[in-house]
Design an enzyme around this catalytic site. Structure first.
Site, PDB file in Angstrom:
ATOM      1  N   ASP A  42      -0.878   1.397 -11.021  1.00  0.00           N
ATOM      2  CA  ASP A  42       0.018   0.671 -10.116  1.00  0.00           C
ATOM      3  C   ASP A  42       0.341  -0.702 -10.681  1.00  0.00           C
ATOM      4  O   ASP A  42      -0.346  -1.219 -11.570  1.00  0.00           O
ATOM      5  CB  ASP A  42      -0.597   0.551  -8.722  1.00  0.00           C
ATOM      6  CG  ASP A  42      -1.884  -0.270  -8.713  1.00  0.00           C
ATOM      7  OD1 ASP A  42      -2.720  -0.076  -9.615  1.00  0.00           O
ATOM      8  OD2 ASP A  42      -2.057  -1.104  -7.808  1.00  0.00           O
ATOM      9  N   GLU A  68      -4.875  -0.611  -7.353  1.00  0.00           N
ATOM     10  CA  GLU A  68      -5.816  -1.639  -7.793  1.00  0.00           C
ATOM     11  C   GLU A  68      -5.313  -3.025  -7.432  1.00  0.00           C
ATOM     12  O   GLU A  68      -6.106  -3.949  -7.240  1.00  0.00           O
ATOM     13  CB  GLU A  68      -6.033  -1.541  -9.314  1.00  0.00           C
ATOM     14  CG  GLU A  68      -7.127  -2.446  -9.858  1.00  0.00           C
ATOM     15  CD  GLU A  68      -6.651  -3.835 -10.251  1.00  0.00           C
ATOM     16  OE1 GLU A  68      -7.505  -4.714 -10.488  1.00  0.00           O
ATOM     17  OE2 GLU A  68      -5.418  -4.066 -10.317  1.00  0.00           O
TER      18      GLU A  68
END
Length: 353
Positions: free
Chosen positions: A73, A127
């Site tokens: 991400d 994350e």
């Protein structure tokens, strides 16, 4: 669904990963592309999907297992997708943090069909947002056996250096109380904002500790990161809250870190709002020593918190090693030097093959 060529030049693969938007919570398209590529181009791997995370591993019966983990991400896009090349650099959202590391790991996942250690690859989601959404937590709950390893390498950007362990992080709210009054009759009140000066004085005179662990020097820090107080333009405030962040060396556990901060602010109202323990370097472990020999680098302390702490909590030695520049993470001009990507592939191939 975009096609990813895992056996292509890893620099080109990094560009292809950047070109697939994957803001936290929206990683599905990239996860599906990675899953399809691994299943088609790495038949030697067992592949498992977990939400927007993709797991793959060898099952060769080797004596040791090395886990390579990278989050897929990114922070919100800032006009920097698709990728572009400029001046020999590869620009784009997530290029440094950490699709360069993902490209290295994905390339090796397909290219190394007979490694000397068993390998596990973890490409995970969320994350960059609150810890409760982090894909590693879900994987630990649902597929704990996939995280077993003798060494974990997290591809966080380190400019090709080896950063061992990580600091812990803690946040508290230190509240100061007063008495509200009309500002025209201020002597009837007790100004909480003024009284907060005592909190700031303790911070200004605080002597931060430095500690050496496994040859790595960790520096602690205690800092005010926010002050909130005030009611209206004509009111003496009766409350002021100073938010304090403590970055602590990994030789302190969570309880010791909290105890220390409460001692620093003894006499004040202290409320714990966030706490994540750090990770010890674990450089004495044989697998870690092998990796350091392959890099030829002197490890340094990770001054910040990363997901290596999650692996340390599971008893797995973990290191940060990635081709990106941490100073460029989350910036509009985020970019990566392709030479660092190539170097990381060479180093890990030398270690794993």
């Amino acid at each position: 669904m975009p096609h990813l060529d895992l056996l292509a030049d890893p620099v080109d693969l990094c560009a292809a990963l950047v070109d697939v938007p994957s803001v936290s919570g929206e990683e599905g398209e990239l996860a599906s592309a990675l899953e399809a590529a691994l299943r088609a181009q790495a038949p030697h791997l067992r592949v498992q999907r977990s939400g927007h995370a993709v797991l793959a591993r060898t099952e060769l019966g080797r004596d040791k297992r090395v886990l390579l983990a990278g989050h897929i991400d990114t922070v919100p896009i800032a006009g920097n997708v698709p990728s572009r090349r400029d001046g020999g650099l590869l620009h784009g959202c997530g290029s440094s943090d950490m699709k360069a590391g993902d490209a290295v790991f994905a390339h090796l996942a397909a290219a190394l069909d007979d490694p000397r250690h068993d390998l596990t690859f973890v490409f995970y989601d969320c994350e960059e947002v609150e810890a409760v959404r982090n894909g590693l937590g879900r994987i630990e709950r649902e597929h704990r056996d996939w995280l077993a390893a003798d060494l974990a390498i997290l591809g966080e950007p380190t400019n090709g250096a080896v950063e061992a362990g990580c600091q812990g992080t803690l946040r508290v709210d230190v509240a100061v109380r007063g008495r509200r009054a009309h500002s025209a009759r201020s002597w009837l009140g007790d100004n909480a904002v003024h009284k907060a000066e005592a909190v700031l004085r303790r911070l200004a005179t605080y002597a931060a500790r430095e500690v050496e662990i496994d040859g790595c020097r960790y520096r602690e820090g205690l800092q005010a990161v926010r002050i909130a107080g005030g009611v209206a333009g004509n009111v003496v405030p009766d409350e002021c809250v100073v938010t304090v962040n403590f970055r602590f060396a990994p030789d302190r556990d969570a309880a010791a870190a909290e105890k220390h901060v409460r001692e620093v602010f003894d006499g004040f109202e202290v409320t714990l709002t966030d706490l994540s323990p750090g990770a010890l370097p674990g450089l004495g472990e044989p697998a870690a020593q092998e990796f350091l020999a392959a890099t030829g680098a002197e490890p340094t302390a990770k001054l910040g918190w990363t997901d290596v702490a999650r692996f340390a909590a599971l008893g797995i030695p973990a290191l940060n090693y990635g081709p990106g520049d941490p100073n460029l993470a989350h910036t509009r001009d985020e970019h990566v030097d392709p030479r660092l990507i190539t170097e990381a592939v060479d180093v890990l191939r030398r270690f794993l093959a």
